[in-house]
Design an enzyme around this catalytic site. Sequence first.
Site, PDB file in Angstrom:
ATOM      1  CG  PHE A 135      -2.254   0.089   0.901  1.00 55.98           C
ATOM      2  CD1 PHE A 135      -3.058  -1.180   0.432  1.00 55.98           C
ATOM      3  CD2 PHE A 135      -3.025   1.159   1.106  1.00 55.98           C
ATOM      4  CE1 PHE A 135      -4.456  -1.096   0.187  1.00 55.98           C
ATOM      5  CE2 PHE A 135      -4.553   1.256   0.826  1.00 55.98           C
ATOM      6  CZ  PHE A 135      -4.976  -0.111   0.164  1.00 55.98           C
ATOM      7  CD  GLN A 248      -5.764  10.443   2.446  1.00 50.88           C
ATOM      8  OE1 GLN A 248      -6.429   9.666   2.794  1.00 50.88           O
ATOM      9  NE2 GLN A 248      -4.373  10.577   2.926  1.00 50.88           N
ATOM     10  CG  HIS A 250      -8.074   7.871  -2.896  1.00 49.92           C
ATOM     11  ND1 HIS A 250      -7.491   7.398  -4.015  1.00 49.92           N
ATOM     12  CD2 HIS A 250      -7.837   6.921  -1.855  1.00 49.92           C
ATOM     13  CE1 HIS A 250      -7.313   6.156  -4.028  1.00 49.92           C
ATOM     14  NE2 HIS A 250      -7.380   5.794  -2.506  1.00 49.92           N
ATOM     15  CG  LEU A 260     -11.581   4.745  -3.351  1.00 52.76           C
ATOM     16  CD1 LEU A 260     -10.794   6.215  -3.423  1.00 52.76           C
ATOM     17  CD2 LEU A 260     -11.409   4.238  -1.991  1.00 52.76           C
ATOM     18  CD  GLU A 263      -2.976   3.867  -1.131  1.00 53.14           C
ATOM     19  OE1 GLU A 263      -3.478   5.081  -1.293  1.00 53.14           O
ATOM     20  OE2 GLU A 263      -1.940   3.491  -0.740  1.00 53.14           O
ATOM     21  NE  ARG A 294      -4.625   6.688   0.143  1.00 54.09           N
ATOM     22  CZ  ARG A 294      -5.853   6.116   0.822  1.00 54.09           C
ATOM     23  NH1 ARG A 294      -6.531   6.779   1.731  1.00 54.09           N
ATOM     24  NH2 ARG A 294      -5.778   4.715   0.627  1.00 54.09           N
ATOM     25  CG  HIS A 365     -10.330   8.801   0.466  1.00 58.32           C
ATOM     26  ND1 HIS A 365     -11.374   8.080   0.104  1.00 58.32           N
ATOM     27  CD2 HIS A 365      -9.395   8.215   1.112  1.00 58.32           C
ATOM     28  CE1 HIS A 365     -11.181   6.769   0.536  1.00 58.32           C
ATOM     29  NE2 HIS A 365      -9.953   6.895   1.081  1.00 58.32           N
ATOM     30  NE  ARG A 406      -7.352   7.670   6.023  1.00 59.43           N
ATOM     31  CZ  ARG A 406      -7.381   6.594   5.256  1.00 59.43           C
ATOM     32  NH1 ARG A 406      -6.780   5.534   5.321  1.00 59.43           N
ATOM     33  NH2 ARG A 406      -8.094   6.674   4.142  1.00 59.43           N
TER      34      ARG A 406
HETATM   35  C1  LIG Z   1     -14.772   4.519  -0.605  1.00 59.02           C
HETATM   36  C2  LIG Z   1     -13.904   4.466   0.540  1.00 59.02           C
HETATM   37  C3  LIG Z   1     -12.955   3.450   0.723  1.00 59.02           C
HETATM   38  C4  LIG Z   1     -12.051   3.461   2.123  1.00 59.02           C
HETATM   39  N1  LIG Z   1     -11.244   2.363   2.175  1.00 59.02           N
HETATM   40  C5  LIG Z   1     -10.293   2.219   2.972  1.00 59.02           C
HETATM   41  C6  LIG Z   1      -9.356   1.035   3.186  1.00 59.02           C
HETATM   42  O1  LIG Z   1      -9.396   0.411   2.452  1.00 59.02           O
HETATM   43  N2  LIG Z   1      -8.658   0.944   4.450  1.00 59.02           N
HETATM   44  C7  LIG Z   1      -8.554   2.058   5.388  1.00 59.02           C
HETATM   45  O2  LIG Z   1      -7.964   1.994   6.294  1.00 59.02           O
HETATM   46  N3  LIG Z   1      -9.634   3.292   5.249  1.00 59.02           N
HETATM   47  C8  LIG Z   1     -10.424   3.102   4.122  1.00 59.02           C
HETATM   48  N4  LIG Z   1     -11.343   4.268   3.966  1.00 59.02           N
HETATM   49  C9  LIG Z   1     -11.562   5.098   5.076  1.00 59.02           C
HETATM   50  C10 LIG Z   1     -12.434   4.377   6.228  1.00 59.02           C
HETATM   51  O3  LIG Z   1     -13.240   3.570   5.735  1.00 59.02           O
HETATM   52  C11 LIG Z   1     -12.941   5.364   7.161  1.00 59.02           C
HETATM   53  O4  LIG Z   1     -12.296   6.331   7.591  1.00 59.02           O
HETATM   54  C12 LIG Z   1     -13.629   4.559   8.318  1.00 59.02           C
HETATM   55  O5  LIG Z   1     -14.630   3.546   7.949  1.00 59.02           O
HETATM   56  C13 LIG Z   1     -14.558   5.673   9.210  1.00 59.02           C
HETATM   57  O6  LIG Z   1     -15.099   4.793  10.159  1.00 59.02           O
HETATM   58  P1  LIG Z   1     -16.068   5.561  11.442  1.00 59.02           P
HETATM   59  O7  LIG Z   1     -16.560   4.286  12.342  1.00 59.02           O
HETATM   60  O8  LIG Z   1     -15.153   6.377  11.911  1.00 59.02           O
HETATM   61  O9  LIG Z   1     -17.308   6.217  10.655  1.00 59.02           O
HETATM   62  P2  LIG Z   1     -18.315   5.709   9.499  1.00 59.02           P
HETATM   63  O10 LIG Z   1     -18.151   4.332   9.094  1.00 59.02           O
HETATM   64  O11 LIG Z   1     -18.486   6.809   8.398  1.00 59.02           O
HETATM   65  O12 LIG Z   1     -19.602   5.825  10.455  1.00 59.02           O
HETATM   66  C14 LIG Z   1     -20.330   7.045  10.940  1.00 59.02           C
HETATM   67  C15 LIG Z   1     -21.483   6.710  11.803  1.00 59.02           C
HETATM   68  O13 LIG Z   1     -21.980   7.775  12.204  1.00 59.02           O
HETATM   69  C16 LIG Z   1     -23.432   8.022  12.050  1.00 59.02           C
HETATM   70  N5  LIG Z   1     -23.885   9.316  12.024  1.00 59.02           N
HETATM   71  C17 LIG Z   1     -22.965  10.495  11.591  1.00 59.02           C
HETATM   72  N6  LIG Z   1     -23.850  11.642  11.763  1.00 59.02           N
HETATM   73  C18 LIG Z   1     -24.858  11.274  12.554  1.00 59.02           C
HETATM   74  C19 LIG Z   1     -25.895  11.812  13.156  1.00 59.02           C
HETATM   75  N7  LIG Z   1     -26.020  13.436  13.153  1.00 59.02           N
HETATM   76  N8  LIG Z   1     -27.053  11.252  13.879  1.00 59.02           N
HETATM   77  C20 LIG Z   1     -26.712   9.929  13.908  1.00 59.02           C
HETATM   78  N9  LIG Z   1     -25.818   8.942  13.500  1.00 59.02           N
HETATM   79  C21 LIG Z   1     -24.839   9.654  12.892  1.00 59.02           C
HETATM   80  C22 LIG Z   1     -23.594   7.354  10.530  1.00 59.02           C
HETATM   81  O14 LIG Z   1     -25.125   6.909  10.491  1.00 59.02           O
HETATM   82  C23 LIG Z   1     -22.837   6.012  10.792  1.00 59.02           C
HETATM   83  O15 LIG Z   1     -23.281   4.989  11.411  1.00 59.02           O
HETATM   84  C24 LIG Z   1     -12.253   4.389   3.060  1.00 59.02           C
HETATM   85  C25 LIG Z   1     -13.145   5.215   2.983  1.00 59.02           C
HETATM   86  C26 LIG Z   1     -13.889   5.404   1.821  1.00 59.02           C
HETATM   87  C27 LIG Z   1     -14.995   6.466   1.729  1.00 59.02           C
END
Ligand SMILES: Cc1cc2nc3c(=O)[nH]c(=O)nc-3n(C[C@H](O)[C@H](O)[C@H](O)COP(=O)(O)OP(=O)(O)OC[C@H]3O[C@@H](n4cnc5c(N)ncnc54)[C@H](O)[C@@H]3O)c2cc1C
Length: 592
Positions: A135, A248, A250, A260, A263, A294, A365, A406
């Site tokens: 990666f 960030q 991407h 996306l 990567e 990135r 991203h 990141r």
């Molecule tokens: C397409 C994509 C691919 C990725 N691939 C990778 C990867 O391969 N490897 C890696 O390390 N990272 C990757 N990332 C980054 C990583 O996936 C995210 O940073 C991480 O999953 C975020 O997780 P989280 O639990 O912080 O938030 P999220 O998974 O975004 O969850 C947020 C939660 O908060 C809730 N929420 C938000 N606002 C409110 C509100 N006002 N009221 C109630 N609920 C609310 C939502 O409903 C959701 O349940 C990727 C990101 C994307 C977008």
Amino acid sequence: MPGLTLFVFVLQNFPLSMIEHDVIIIGGGLAGSRAAVEIARTDPRLSIAVIAKTHPIRSHSVAAQGGMAASLKNVDTEDTWEAHAFDTVKGSDYLADQDAVAILTQEAPNVVIDLEHMGVMFSRLPDGRIAQRAFGGHSHRRTCYAADKTGHAILHELVNNLRRYGVTIYDEWYVMRLIVEDGQAKGVVMFRIEDGRLEVARAKAVMFATGGYGRVYNSTSNDFASTGDGLAMTAAAGLPLEDMEFVQFHPTGLYPVGVLISEAVRGEGAYLINSEGERFMERYAPSRMELAPRDITSRAIVKEIRAGRGIHLDGSAGGPFVHLDVRHLGKERIMSRIPFCWEESHRLVGVDAVHEPIPVRPTVHYSMGGIPTNTDGQVRSSPEGLVDGFFAAGEAACVSVHGANRLGSNSLLECVVYGRRTGAAIARYVQNRKLPEIHEAYYIQEANQRIQTLLDSRGKNRVSTVRQAFQDCMTDHCGVFRNESVMQEGLIRLQTVREQAADVYLDDRGKLWNSDLIEALELQSLLTVGEVILTSALNRQESRGSHSREDFLERDDGKFLKHTLAYYSPAGIEIRYFPVTIAQFQPQERKY
Ligand SMILES: Cc1cc2nc3c(=O)[nH]c(=O)nc-3n(C[C@H](O)[C@H](O)[C@H](O)COP(=O)(O)OP(=O)(O)OC[C@H]3O[C@@H](n4cnc5c(N)ncnc54)[C@H](O)[C@@H]3O)c2cc1C
């Protein structure tokens, strides 16, 4: 039937009893779910709730593709946690806190094994051990993955575990306010999207795991729910946001849709090619080529496009994208290692990546900044102070392991490592504490008024039009390259957008499944977050990681080896700074 109407009114607006739990976690993605599981494992007697505006399974985490880094040494026996830590700190352009990075990288192998014990189906080596791929910015092959659907594999297991441990799930409830009184987080105000019911929920500890804010920009890989609500609610409670200037981009967003292309595709060996058929990364990061970090790769693509070496859809030069070429990998490898990316290009832009190159350009991203926390996930009120009962983890938080940039596959890791640590810290914190007192009627009335004002508004603008104007403003004025005058103009343009946002109308004036209303609330979050990003960026007069200033080209450790803390208020944003924790790695020039 006036009697019935009155009854419904009373029930909706003055619920008979407040929702109460020992712990409430806002967000059902990887960070929130992992924390909930840890709390339940640590103390099964605790009452835990996860509240999310989507179903937890639809959190953006489910879309994570490429994988999760850990020095398991299954493929590369030379790897160590120290090497992982060094790569992370160098990738961060030395802005990451090195104590937090040491925890992240040391705990990584254990959290991966723990996920596997829960049942996560990681991809395998022929001998059955977990496979690991290359990666960007990582010096060893250490990214564990489940094809290119890693987030899907992990989140499904975690959410299954929530049910197993008896965690209460409030799905499709929109949290609209964090209640902080006298330096203590006491609960939240939430709105049920299904029928508009308002509730106050109180708890001994509140955790935000609300994810990122990609929707601040007009091209993003993030889902529609990534609107930075948690950040905006934290700011509205008078608490600071850390390092928000670091956004960030991407490098490989699918053109023109912006979703996306992982990567992992470059990890498997894809080439980036300009209109002249060159692998142009040779000019920007000769030792790492397509697997440079990135920030560097995104800038390289933008520079190629600006120099007229981008490509048009008809194949001619001077266009808005470059090519990501996987043809040399062969059909079998494409279909087994990166099947989802093939499918996305095929379904969304009609490109069969086995035979044609994929059109890509940078897309927003990830948010490196967020709600400042210590390494137990407890939220900071200032460089020295902590907020009682308030915790955060995942993309919404800034602990800070990513600093100014990141590395790929470190975010899922952060969610799991710091989700787990924060869960453990919360389970300790709530012991022998009482539920806080909250003046429920006051908060219900305030929220009701906020909603009613939106429903009653008879302004000139549709919410979606204002959101578009806002996203265009942020994209034009705080993108991959920045400078003072462009950002100053951005802040002025943002004021105009704010005025438009105060003059909206909703197409739907009801309370049942009113997505227009939710989007209006989300727009308010976006506006706050956008202003904090622009102001923090304007004040950082250097180039570091993803923050690239054309008027301050160099990194300036003398003046800016420090974290930004932005305190928002409607009257203006106050910027303060606090020191970076440097431990084993002294800042050096960052070259690849
Ligand atoms: C397409 C994509 C691919 C990725 N691939 C990778 C990867 O391969 N490897 C890696 O390390 N990272 C990757 N990332 C980054 C990583 O996936 C995210 O940073 C991480 O999953 C975020 O997780 P989280 O639990 O912080 O938030 P999220 O998974 O975004 O969850 C947020 C939660 O908060 C809730 N929420 C938000 N606002 C409110 C509100 N006002 N009221 C109630 N609920 C609310 C939502 O409903 C959701 O349940 C990727 C990101 C994307 C977008």
